[in-house]
Design an enzyme around this catalytic site. Structure first.
Site, mmCIF file in Angstrom:
data_model
loop_
_atom_site.group_PDB
_atom_site.id
_atom_site.type_symbol
_atom_site.label_atom_id
_atom_site.label_comp_id
_atom_site.label_asym_id
_atom_site.label_seq_id
_atom_site.Cartn_x
_atom_site.Cartn_y
_atom_site.Cartn_z
ATOM 1 N N TYR A 144 0.857 -1.187 0.000
ATOM 2 C CA TYR A 144 0.000 0.000 0.000
ATOM 3 C C TYR A 144 0.888 1.230 0.000
ATOM 4 C CZ TYR A 144 -3.496 3.392 1.588
ATOM 5 O OH TYR A 144 -4.337 4.473 1.696
ATOM 6 N N ASP A 239 9.299 2.784 -0.506
ATOM 7 C CA ASP A 239 8.285 3.422 0.335
ATOM 8 C C ASP A 239 8.635 3.073 1.777
ATOM 9 O OD1 ASP A 239 6.119 4.008 1.908
ATOM 10 O OD2 ASP A 239 4.617 3.318 0.466
ATOM 11 N N LYS A 267 4.737 9.553 8.508
ATOM 12 C CA LYS A 267 4.567 9.050 9.872
ATOM 13 C C LYS A 267 5.629 9.544 10.864
ATOM 14 C CE LYS A 267 2.035 5.057 8.098
ATOM 15 N NZ LYS A 267 0.635 5.347 8.313
#
Ligand code: HOZ
Length: 431
Positions: A144, A239, A267
């Site tokens: 994702y 990622d 994050k």
């Protein structure tokens, strides 16, 4: 466990917010109950609006690596907020943040701040296309990378709880350039390159997949990707929105010794504020406007309060490298404790873990890719989640997510968690 206030809020929320939430996994649908609404958090704990206190293994999906409300981060935010919330103009904090990230991650020569991981990956791929003059990209099933159109193809995270891992509303033309390979299967990658010779701009991968549950790269997988991309003239995009600054200061790329062309972050680098970033080789990043022709912009990009939080958190991590040993040790106690219990109680589950992240999959077979992850019994996960929640343990409200351990977790919290897990395993009638 009381939940009257959460229930009332959810009833109201459903009338005015799609599904009652601002991000699908939060609706708790895949654990078959209404969500709890969170009021506050401190250290390793979150507290809901009904006053229930939980040991938190979500940690805002990663940002709370120091634990919630860490005083150093909080103070930096207060101080920055006192000087102004947003200027839409260049600030010193942006320069400090870029410098810090470049010092910590060897593959970064230049970095651009954005507001989320979604923006980071979307922009990274645009740059890759601009740089190579090619259109196609490769991603992996179950990885994702946020919710930009081209990446909502065979996605992970909340998409895995939907009827299919793609989204409505993505036009065929947006998705046609997204090719999908199988995680941990280099042959599937080579085949795509062979069939699309000279057309692939980039391959994007979570170096440790954490959105189909935690799935580790097998030996040689990441190195193989590096080699194929170099050979084919495509950019390798890592990622690291979850793994960045979590698996060590250098992220997964530092741990596995691989140098991607472009890396994406989010994050942790925001310390709890909405921040993303992408960066990499100078010649690639110089394609970004206003240096180059690839346009990407944002009013709140590099926001001063968000930068202050991120700088505080990253600087604290850099100044206290022993914290990584601590969170990895706590992760080890938790996940190896769960693995021992699984074995001792003959429970049909496997544990995948690395450092401070991990997942318990309710399947007996090893999990190295999405097909294997999807064999997990999601109803059993829902029972497990609900049992643990009642016992004051807050885990990801979906099977296909990671659990996060923070620097605030101690042996006491882990012991309580293992005790609750053992009680649940006992309900399954094993030995
Ligand atoms: N996409 C996140 C999990 N991998 C969930 C984000 C949220 O609901 O806050």
């Amino acid at each position: 466990m009381r939940d009257e206030i959460s229930r009332a809020l959810f009833a109201e929320a459903k009338k005015i917010i799609p599904g009652g939430v601002n991000s699908p996994v939060r609706a708790f649908r895949s654990v078959k109950r209404d969500p709890v609404f969170i009021q506050s958090a401190e250290g390793a704990y979150i507290i809901d609006v009904d006053g229930n206190r939980y040991i938190d293994y979500v940690g805002s999906w990663g940002p709370a690596i120091l634990g919630h409300n860490h005083p150093v981060v909080l103070e930096a935010v207060r101080e920055a907020a006192g000087r102004g919330l947003s200027f839409g103009a260049a600030t010193e904090a942006e320069v400090r943040m870029a410098r810090l990230m470049i010092e910590l991650v060897p593959a970064l020569e230049m970095v651009r701040m954005v507001n989320s991981g979604t923006e980071a990956t979307m922009s990274a791929l645009r740059v890759a296309r601009g740089f190579t003059g090619r259109d196609k990209i490769i991603k992996f099933a179950g990885c994702y990378h946020g919710h930009s159109d081209a990446l909502l193809v065979k996605g992970g995270s909340g998409l895995l709880s939907e009827t299919k891992p793609d989204s409505a509303g993505v036009s065929a033309s947006c998705a046609q350039d997204t090719l999908v390979a199988q995680y941990n299967d280099l042959d599937s990658v080579s085949r795509l390159f062979e069939h699309n010779k000279g057309k692939i701009a980039a391959l994007i991968v979570e170096p440790v997949a954490a959105n189909m549950g935690v799935v580790l790269p097998v030996d040689g997988f990441l190195q193989g990707l590096r080699e194929i991309c170099t050979q084919e003239g495509a950019l390798l995009v890592f990622d690291e929105v979850i793994t960045g600054f979590r698996l060590g200061l250098g992220g997964a790329q530092g741990l596995f010794g691989i140098k991607p062309d472009v890396s994406c972050f989010g994050k942790i680098i925001g310390g709890g504020m909405p921040v993303g970033a992408y960066g990499g080789r100078r010649e690639v990043m110089e394609m970004v406007s206003p240096s180059g022709p690839v346009y990407q912009a944002g009013t709140l990009s590099g926001n001063p309060v968000a930068m202050a939080a991120g700088i505080a958190q990253l600087s604290f991590l850099r100044g206290h490298p022993e914290l990584y040993a601590h969170i990895a040790a706590m992760g080890e106690v938790l996940f190896s404790g769960l693995a021992d219990l699984v074995k001792r109680k003959s429970v049909p589950a496997v544990i995948n873990t690395i450092g401070s992240i991990g997942s318990l999959f309710w399947t007996e077979e090893p999990v190295f890719n999405l097909d294997q992850a999807m064999k997990a019994d999601t109803s059993r996960y829902a029972e497990y989640f609900n049992f643990m929640l009642e016992r004051g343990i807050y885990q990801a409200p979906a099977q296909f997510e990671a659990l996060f351990v923070s620097a605030s977790h101690s042996s006491a919290e882990i012991a309580k968690t293992l005790e609750a897990a053992e009680d649940f395993f006992n309900t399954l009638g094993g030995s």
